[in-house]
Motif scaffolding. Structure first.
Motif, PDB file in Angstrom:
ATOM      1  N   PRO A 175    -103.990 123.059  63.319  1.00 50.99           N
ATOM      2  CA  PRO A 175    -104.648 122.373  62.468  1.00 50.99           C
ATOM      3  C   PRO A 175    -105.569 121.151  62.701  1.00 50.99           C
ATOM      4  O   PRO A 175    -105.334 120.776  63.982  1.00 50.99           O
ATOM      5  CB  PRO A 175    -103.253 121.742  61.588  1.00 50.99           C
ATOM      6  N   ALA A 176    -106.329 120.485  62.070  1.00 46.38           N
ATOM      7  CA  ALA A 176    -107.348 119.667  62.491  1.00 46.38           C
ATOM      8  C   ALA A 176    -106.479 118.046  62.735  1.00 46.38           C
ATOM      9  O   ALA A 176    -107.294 117.199  62.658  1.00 46.38           O
ATOM     10  CB  ALA A 176    -108.466 119.492  61.456  1.00 46.38           C
ATOM     11  N   ASP A 177    -105.346 118.214  62.569  1.00 47.13           N
ATOM     12  CA  ASP A 177    -104.565 116.785  62.444  1.00 47.13           C
ATOM     13  C   ASP A 177    -104.244 116.525  63.971  1.00 47.13           C
ATOM     14  O   ASP A 177    -103.415 117.115  64.519  1.00 47.13           O
ATOM     15  CB  ASP A 177    -103.362 116.875  61.630  1.00 47.13           C
ATOM     16  N   PRO A 178    -104.945 115.439  64.524  1.00 48.44           N
ATOM     17  CA  PRO A 178    -104.592 115.216  65.705  1.00 48.44           C
ATOM     18  C   PRO A 178    -103.208 114.624  66.240  1.00 48.44           C
ATOM     19  O   PRO A 178    -102.810 114.708  67.318  1.00 48.44           O
ATOM     20  CB  PRO A 178    -105.461 114.130  66.154  1.00 48.44           C
ATOM     21  N   GLU A 179    -102.322 114.430  64.978  1.00 53.09           N
ATOM     22  CA  GLU A 179    -101.132 113.949  65.290  1.00 53.09           C
ATOM     23  C   GLU A 179    -100.002 115.020  65.241  1.00 53.09           C
ATOM     24  O   GLU A 179     -98.742 114.883  65.315  1.00 53.09           O
ATOM     25  CB  GLU A 179    -100.702 112.969  64.213  1.00 53.09           C
ATOM     26  N   ALA A 180    -100.486 116.537  64.985  1.00 52.52           N
ATOM     27  CA  ALA A 180     -99.478 117.498  64.767  1.00 52.52           C
ATOM     28  C   ALA A 180     -99.047 117.943  66.072  1.00 52.52           C
ATOM     29  O   ALA A 180     -99.765 117.664  67.069  1.00 52.52           O
ATOM     30  CB  ALA A 180    -100.182 118.813  64.318  1.00 52.52           C
ATOM     31  N   LEU A 181     -97.751 118.161  66.110  1.00 55.55           N
ATOM     32  CA  LEU A 181     -97.091 118.439  67.365  1.00 55.55           C
ATOM     33  C   LEU A 181     -97.503 119.825  68.070  1.00 55.55           C
ATOM     34  O   LEU A 181     -97.603 120.497  67.441  1.00 55.55           O
ATOM     35  CB  LEU A 181     -95.530 118.580  67.337  1.00 55.55           C
ATOM     36  N   VAL A 182     -97.813 119.711  69.222  1.00 57.15           N
ATOM     37  CA  VAL A 182     -98.388 120.754  69.942  1.00 57.15           C
ATOM     38  C   VAL A 182     -97.434 122.151  69.863  1.00 57.15           C
ATOM     39  O   VAL A 182     -98.214 123.372  69.709  1.00 57.15           O
ATOM     40  CB  VAL A 182     -98.923 120.647  71.302  1.00 57.15           C
ATOM     41  N   LYS A 183     -96.209 121.947  69.894  1.00 60.60           N
ATOM     42  CA  LYS A 183     -95.222 123.173  69.763  1.00 60.60           C
ATOM     43  C   LYS A 183     -95.372 123.758  68.462  1.00 60.60           C
ATOM     44  O   LYS A 183     -94.971 124.788  68.418  1.00 60.60           O
ATOM     45  CB  LYS A 183     -93.958 122.638  70.168  1.00 60.60           C
ATOM     46  N   THR A 184     -95.886 123.161  67.526  1.00 63.25           N
ATOM     47  CA  THR A 184     -96.137 123.833  66.136  1.00 63.25           C
ATOM     48  C   THR A 184     -97.182 124.606  65.846  1.00 63.25           C
ATOM     49  O   THR A 184     -97.554 125.189  65.161  1.00 63.25           O
ATOM     50  CB  THR A 184     -95.737 123.063  65.025  1.00 63.25           C
ATOM     51  N   LEU A 185     -98.126 124.581  66.800  1.00 62.07           N
ATOM     52  CA  LEU A 185     -99.524 125.402  66.942  1.00 62.07           C
ATOM     53  C   LEU A 185     -99.442 126.830  67.022  1.00 62.07           C
ATOM     54  O   LEU A 185     -98.281 127.064  68.001  1.00 62.07           O
ATOM     55  CB  LEU A 185    -100.456 124.560  68.026  1.00 62.07           C
ATOM     56  N   SER A 186    -100.311 127.261  66.938  1.00 69.10           N
ATOM     57  CA  SER A 186    -100.284 128.950  67.188  1.00 69.10           C
ATOM     58  C   SER A 186    -100.752 128.856  68.516  1.00 69.10           C
ATOM     59  O   SER A 186    -101.277 127.970  69.190  1.00 69.10           O
ATOM     60  CB  SER A 186    -101.399 129.639  66.353  1.00 69.10           C
TER      61      SER A 186
END
Ligand SMILES: Nc1ncnc2c1ncn2[C@@H]1O[C@H](COP(=O)(O)OP(=O)(O)OP(=O)(O)O)[C@@H](O)[C@H]1O
Ligand SMILES: [Mg+2]
Lengths: 348, 518
Positions: B396-407
């Protein structure tokens, strides 16, 4: 309400409030604060005052735990710090002199810093597991304190030294200010610089941190040094409180309370993300609990049981599993709405 | 060809993460005796669909039927009991246990006196043989390369003799040989009626192996097709929506030629660098703006080689010179201070800081380089993060998203951003485009070429010949721990490269002429 209970500090704060309420119910005077000569007195003030040593140790412990470490030697460092300071002051011949007291304090804290750096050396350079590395000092430290005090309980009568634990400034006890200064200093250190971020990275994933070029050795070393320094300051407060250096009992079991405070505050023992604010709450919980138990007249031997119960409850409430169970109960799925979108997307 | 009754039927399945809907009313089915590909861009929801199916992730709407029965798995163990075996995208094996233990875990063979290790090792060996994999079953898993570990995970799934086999990007770090071995096994499983779910970003592989495919886009299904019924170009346009027309051009127009090695001034020199018993002493020079590809089979020492060049591992012999000055690369930090950055292929263990946000992950190496006292100014941080997130299309384009939740693919992009933000002189990349979708891969390859044109040097490992040939000025070939040869890449063909990798530098020298078609 949901977002509120999700907040990381919700359950620690709730526990603290609950403790205060229980105390107030069983003893309405608990909340009352009296002014005497412009100085504040009362149970709450006592808690703020008495929590100072644990607060200092807890802050250091938080940072150590964030690196996946642990510092078991803090209790022993408290004893050594008090022994060094008091021995110097007692032997100086001028215990009332400000310079003497300041030198004594400087020596006590200085020695503690060195001991903390020693721990850091064992952990980060030699690579000994933190629990073992600090266990060495935990066991040896009281012996060292004993040597310094020559097997006696060193006592002094020194106005300036007493002031540290029992003095008042602007109506509030001095130890309270020391706590505040320590918390603010630590917060500035970790959040104003990049120290906190690099520290957490090392705690979360050491291998990845190494490849990113983080020099974890220095960071870990600093953290243990800081923990030693804070324990030393705690030792000064503790010995000032009783005007004596008690090599056997000063800071006894404080490492356990500190670890509990950190965990209650929501920092995981697995390392990584840490919360200083959580530890502050955790320390207040432990201290209030101690006060409660004392007031209720529970025999001291049973106190640990009470602490254990509170810790278990708070930790359970914080665990993701339990939270899931609590929130799963009510979670209606807007089904009708969903089927709508399917049709739209299929048509598109 | 297809039995009429699907073994897996998911209907209207949705998965939510907090406010984010990762799967939106997706329907999906699998038939016995077919290989079904699930395709979509990074973050489309492929891994999430698998996790929903196997009980790792709870669903917020919809139904899942396995062999006609409605299921509500709450753990992968439940799914296994119903005959579903899964190889997840992020490895879930135990590096400290042996290869055999990893393969047989949960299916231990018991003899009269507890576990029968002999039997277990024999079973494990058979499972490895099936994939044509020659590993010592008693060796610790962690001592093997990532690709070998990936194969062990597949062997583990195969050994369970499942009715339904799910493979999430199993080929992401395999080279052609292993891929064909795997496909051979999958084909024979298909004959015996097993349903296989296969995920890959390689369209060639999808077309080679699968009978049917389902396309996901932004968490929604955009259609199920027989592979023979749909053109690649249509698959791509459905995957990407309206964003692209036509196939993304796989590579930069002309990778090699432009900046030939002779023209570039070599600034990085390795002399006789080696490790006793592992990597034979080798020489390598890297010119400014030069792109060097490293090819080699599994276990050839290709990763070890580049780790020696970037301070991650220490060499026993030889020396490294940068700008004619001898340097000691004692650690990644010291290499970084010399302008040499290394990106590992093992992103979970040596790459991401899972509990950190995208922004923190991108800035980590830069901050480490500056030291903890000199924190990056906030505005600088925001700008950097924003520019890399846009350039690499991180979602997602949210810089605050935790990396472990990324694909998986998006995590890889975050890592690339971390190294690029350093603006290193020499960037060493171990499988930089692993798990990245086609469009973004082309974008990253273009970016690498552009950076090289601006003077940054790159050494990269790839299992993909097309990428090697398309992007490199020179290609180094590793065989058995030896840097066999470093070839000028002028019109080098994939076939010639393959021949050298397989048979050594003498082979294929003569048949250069015939291998020009591709
Ligand atoms: N635990 C989580 N919390 C929040 N969001 C998540 C979580 N797991 C996945 N997501 C989001 O769900 C979406 C789908 O992710 P998923 O891993 O299924 O993608 P994918 O199709 O497998 O991509 P890739 O090809 O990169 O592996 C992504 O946008 C991702 O950020
Ligand atoms: Mg995935």
């Amino acid at each position: 309400m949901r977002t509120l209970t999700r907040h990381r500090l919700f359950w620690p704060i709730a526990a603290l409030v609950a403790l205060v309420v229980i105390n107030t119910l069983s003893r309405p005077s608990f909340l009352s604060v009296t002014v005497n000569d412009g100085e504040l007195y009362g149970s709450l003030i006592d808690i703020l005052r008495n929590s100072a040593p644990l607060m200092l140790v807890g802050i250091g412990m938080t940072l150590v735990i964030a690196t996946r470490g642990i510092d078991l030697s803090v209790g022993a460092i408290i004893a050594i710090s008090g022994a060094v300071a008091l021995s110097y002051i007692a032997n100086s011949g001028s215990p009332e002199s400000l310079v003497t007291v300041a030198t004594g304090i400087g020596l006590g804290i200085g020695v503690s810093l060195v001991l903390g750096l020693w721990n850091g050396f064992l952990v980060s350079v030699i690579g000994i597991q933190p629990i073992i590395a600090t266990l060495v000092l935990m066991l040896a430290g009281r012996g060292i304190a004993m040597l310094i005090t020559q097997g006696q309980i060193t006592t002094i009568t020194s106005g300036p030294y007493d002031f540290i634990a029992s003095g008042y400034v602007f109506g509030l006890p001095v130890p309270f200010y020391i706590s505040v200064v320590a918390v603010v200093a630590a917060a500035l250190l970790v959040r104003r610089t990049a120290f906190g971020v690099l520290l957490e990275a090392v705690g979360i994933n050491p291998a990845a941190s190494r490849l990113a070029g983080i020099k974890s050795r220095g960071i870990i070393w600093i953290v243990y040094g800081f923990s030693g320094l804070l324990a030393g300051a705690a030792g000064i407060i503790y010995s000032s409180n009783i005007s004596a250096a008690d090599a056997n009992n000063a800071g006894l079991n404080v490492e356990v309370d500190a670890i509990l405070a950190v965990v209650i505050g929501g920092t995981s023992l697995a390392g990584g993300k840490f919360m200083l604010s959580g530890t502050v709450i955790g320390v207040l919980i432990i201290q209030t609990l101690t006060a409660t138990v004392t007031f209720l007249g529970v025999p001291p031997a049973v106190t640990p049981l009470f602490k254990a119960i509170v810790v278990i409850v708070v930790c359970l409430l914080q665990s993701p599993k339990v939270r899931q169970l609590l929130t799963k109960r009510r979670k209606p799925t807007p089904r009708a709405e969903r089927t709508e979108t399917v049709k739209v997307s299929a048509a598109a | 060809m297809f039995a009429d009754e699907p073994v897996v039927q998911m209907q209207g399945v949705s998965v939510d993460f907090g406010g984010v809907r990762a799967l939106d009313s997706v329907s999906f089915r699998m038939f016995p005796g077919e290989i079904h590909s699930l395709i979509g861009e990074n973050g489309a929801g492929k891994s999430t669909l698998i996790k929903a199916l196997t009980g790792v992730q709870s669903i917020s709407a919809g139904t899942i039927r396995v062999r006609g029965e409605q299921t509500a798995f709450t753990s992968p163990a439940d799914a296994q009991r119903l005959g579903i075996q899964t190889v997840y995208q992020e490895m879930d094996l135990l590096p400290n246990l042996s290869v055999a233990e990893n393969i047989m875990l949960g299916r231990e063979r018991h003899g009269r006196f507890g576990i029968n290790w002999k039997l277990m090792e024999a079973d494990a060996e058979r499972a490895l043989d099936e994939l044509g994999l020659d590993l010592d079953p008693r060796s610790a898993l962690g001592t093997h390369s990532l690709a070998e570990q990936q194969l062990v995970a597949i062997a583990r799934a195969l050994a369970a003799r499942a009715k339904i086999l799910i493979l999430d990007e199993p080929t992401s770090s395999l080279d052609q040989n292993e891929v064909s071995e795997l496909f051979r096994v999958l084909h024979s499983l298909r004959e015996s009626g097993v349903a296989v779910l296969f995920i890959s970003h390689f369209l060639d592989q999808v077309y080679e192996v699968s009978d049917r495919l389902t396309i996901l886009r932004d968490g929604r299904s955009v259609g199920e097709f027989l592979t023979s019924d749909i053109l690649r170009i249509d698959v791509v346009s459905r995957m990407t929506g309206t964003r692209t027309r036509g196939l993304p051009s796989p590579l930069v127009a002309d990778g090699g030629a432009e900046l030939s090695a002779g023209a570039a001034r070599p600034f990085f020199r390795a002399h006789h660098v080696g490790v006793n018993g592992a990597i034979a002493p080798f020489d390598l020079q890297v010119g400014e703006g030069e792109v060097i590809g490293i090819a080699g089979l599994l276990g050839s020492g290709r990763s070890e080689l580049v780790r020696l060049l970037s301070g991650v591992e220490r060499s026993d012999s030889g020396e490294i010179e940068i700008d004619e000055k001898r340097v000691r690369l004692r650690s990644p930090a010291s290499a970084l201070s010399q302008g040499v950055a290394y990106s590992s292929d093992n992103r979970a263990v040596e790459g991401i800081i899972g509990d950190f946000s995208i922004a923190e992950n991108i800035l980590l190496a830069l901050q480490a380089e500056r030291g903890w006292l000199r924190r990056l100014p906030k505005q600088h941080r925001d700008e950097l993060v924003q520019s890399y997130m846009t350039a690499l299309d991180i979602r997602p384009a949210d810089p605050e998203a935790l990396v472990k939740t990324l694909s998986g693919g998006n995590q890889q992009k975050v890592l690339l951003a971390r190294w690029l933000a350093l603006a290193p002189r020499l960037l060493v990349l171990d499988e930089p485009t692993r798990g990245i979708d086609m469009a973004t891969k082309a974008e990253i390859q273009r970016l690498i070429a552009e950076l090289a044109a601006n003077g940054m040097s790159v050494i990269f490992i790839s299992a993909e010949f097309r990428e090697l040939v398309g992007l490199s000025d020179r290609i180094g070939v590793m065989r058995d721990g030896r840097l066999e040869v470093v070839l000028e890449n002028d019109d080098l063909s994939e076939d010639r490269l393959l021949a050298i990798i397989a048979y050594g530098s003498q082979a294929g020298a003569g048949d250069d002429a015939e291998s020009d078609e591709r």
